[in-house]
Design an enzyme around this catalytic site. Structure first.
Site, short mmCIF file in Angstrom:
data_model
loop_
_atom_site.label_atom_id
_atom_site.label_comp_id
_atom_site.label_asym_id
_atom_site.label_seq_id
_atom_site.Cartn_x
_atom_site.Cartn_y
_atom_site.Cartn_z
N HIS A 64 43.54 2.88 -11.26
CA HIS A 64 44.28 3.90 -10.21
C HIS A 64 45.26 2.74 -9.32
O HIS A 64 44.43 1.87 -8.77
CB HIS A 64 43.37 4.49 -9.38
CG HIS A 64 42.63 5.61 -10.16
ND1 HIS A 64 42.84 7.00 -10.11
CD2 HIS A 64 41.49 5.40 -10.64
CE1 HIS A 64 42.22 7.65 -10.48
NE2 HIS A 64 41.19 6.71 -11.13
N ARG A 104 52.22 8.69 -12.81
CA ARG A 104 51.58 9.79 -11.79
C ARG A 104 50.46 10.27 -12.00
O ARG A 104 50.53 11.26 -12.92
CB ARG A 104 52.87 10.50 -10.90
CG ARG A 104 53.95 9.47 -10.51
CD ARG A 104 54.90 10.20 -9.63
NE ARG A 104 55.87 9.58 -9.27
CZ ARG A 104 56.19 8.36 -8.80
NH1 ARG A 104 55.32 8.08 -8.00
NH2 ARG A 104 57.48 7.78 -8.57
N ASP A 105 49.62 10.17 -10.95
CA ASP A 105 48.26 11.09 -11.14
C ASP A 105 48.70 12.46 -10.64
O ASP A 105 49.35 12.80 -9.84
CB ASP A 105 47.35 10.39 -10.11
CG ASP A 105 45.85 11.03 -10.37
OD1 ASP A 105 44.86 10.06 -10.65
OD2 ASP A 105 45.55 12.18 -10.13
N ILE A 106 48.17 13.30 -11.46
CA ILE A 106 48.34 14.79 -11.43
C ILE A 106 47.72 15.21 -10.10
O ILE A 106 48.16 16.37 -9.46
CB ILE A 106 47.65 15.53 -12.55
CG1 ILE A 106 48.36 16.79 -12.68
CG2 ILE A 106 46.23 15.69 -12.62
CD1 ILE A 106 48.33 17.58 -14.14
N ASN A 158 37.28 3.07 -12.05
CA ASN A 158 36.21 3.82 -12.25
C ASN A 158 35.34 3.70 -13.49
O ASN A 158 36.05 3.97 -14.50
CB ASN A 158 36.20 5.33 -11.68
CG ASN A 158 36.68 5.62 -10.21
OD1 ASN A 158 36.60 4.83 -9.41
ND2 ASN A 158 37.58 6.59 -10.03
N VAL A 215 38.14 10.69 -16.92
CA VAL A 215 38.70 10.61 -18.31
C VAL A 215 38.44 9.30 -19.00
O VAL A 215 38.49 8.29 -18.23
CB VAL A 215 40.24 10.55 -18.05
CG1 VAL A 215 41.14 10.63 -19.15
CG2 VAL A 215 40.59 11.84 -17.14
N HIS A 248 41.50 3.60 -17.19
CA HIS A 248 42.65 3.69 -16.55
C HIS A 248 42.48 2.82 -14.86
O HIS A 248 41.31 3.16 -14.43
CB HIS A 248 43.27 5.23 -16.27
CG HIS A 248 41.90 6.07 -15.65
ND1 HIS A 248 41.00 6.51 -16.84
CD2 HIS A 248 41.82 6.57 -14.58
CE1 HIS A 248 40.29 7.17 -15.89
NE2 HIS A 248 40.58 7.17 -14.54
#
Ligand code: DGP
Length: 114
Positions: free
Chosen positions: A102, A29-31, A87, A96, A100
């Site tokens: 999303h 899970r994204d922070i 991205n 980052v 990744h």
């Protein structure tokens, strides 16, 4: 590729809410979630950006996408819809530098993005 937060998550050096993993892919899970469902799917292989993918990575990027779609289906929001975003670099909003994807879902998402 230099070490990133996400490499540390792969090595379990920093905590994350991991929701899926297999031989090639880890998902957590994204922070800073931007939707009720916001999960990051990353390759275990250290690839910095989309620009760094080569022909040899075709299967890997396919596995990343398939892991995300399988997760959306398993969680029951695939039918309503969702968005997959990768991205790339500064103009793409990448912060980052470990590739990744999303996965965003659980609400109606606006278009176009900002
Ligand atoms: P991007 O801007 O596309 O590079 O997205 C990076 C995402 O990573 C951003 O939505 C916030 C998330 N993030 C950054 N640091 C951490 C962390 O330590 N843990 C988790 N779970 N997510 C993080």
């Amino acid at each position: 590729m230099s070490d990133t937060l996400f490499s540390k998550i792969i090595r379990r050096e920093i905590p994350a809410d991991i929701v899926y993993e297999d031989e090639d892919v880890l998902a957590f899970r994204d922070i800073n979630p931007q939707a009720p469902q916001h999960v990051l799917f990353i390759p275990r292989k250290p690839v910095a950006t989309l620009n760094d993918l080569g022909e040899d990575d075709a299967l890997l990027i396919g596995r990343l996408v398939l892991a995300a779609t399988a997760y959306a289906k398993a969680q029951g929001f695939a039918e309503n819809g969702y968005r997959c975003v990768i991205n790339c670099n500064g103009d793409g909003g990448q912060s980052v530098y470990h590739l990744h994807l999303h996965l965003l879902g659980g609400r109606r998402l606006a278009w176009p993005p900002g």
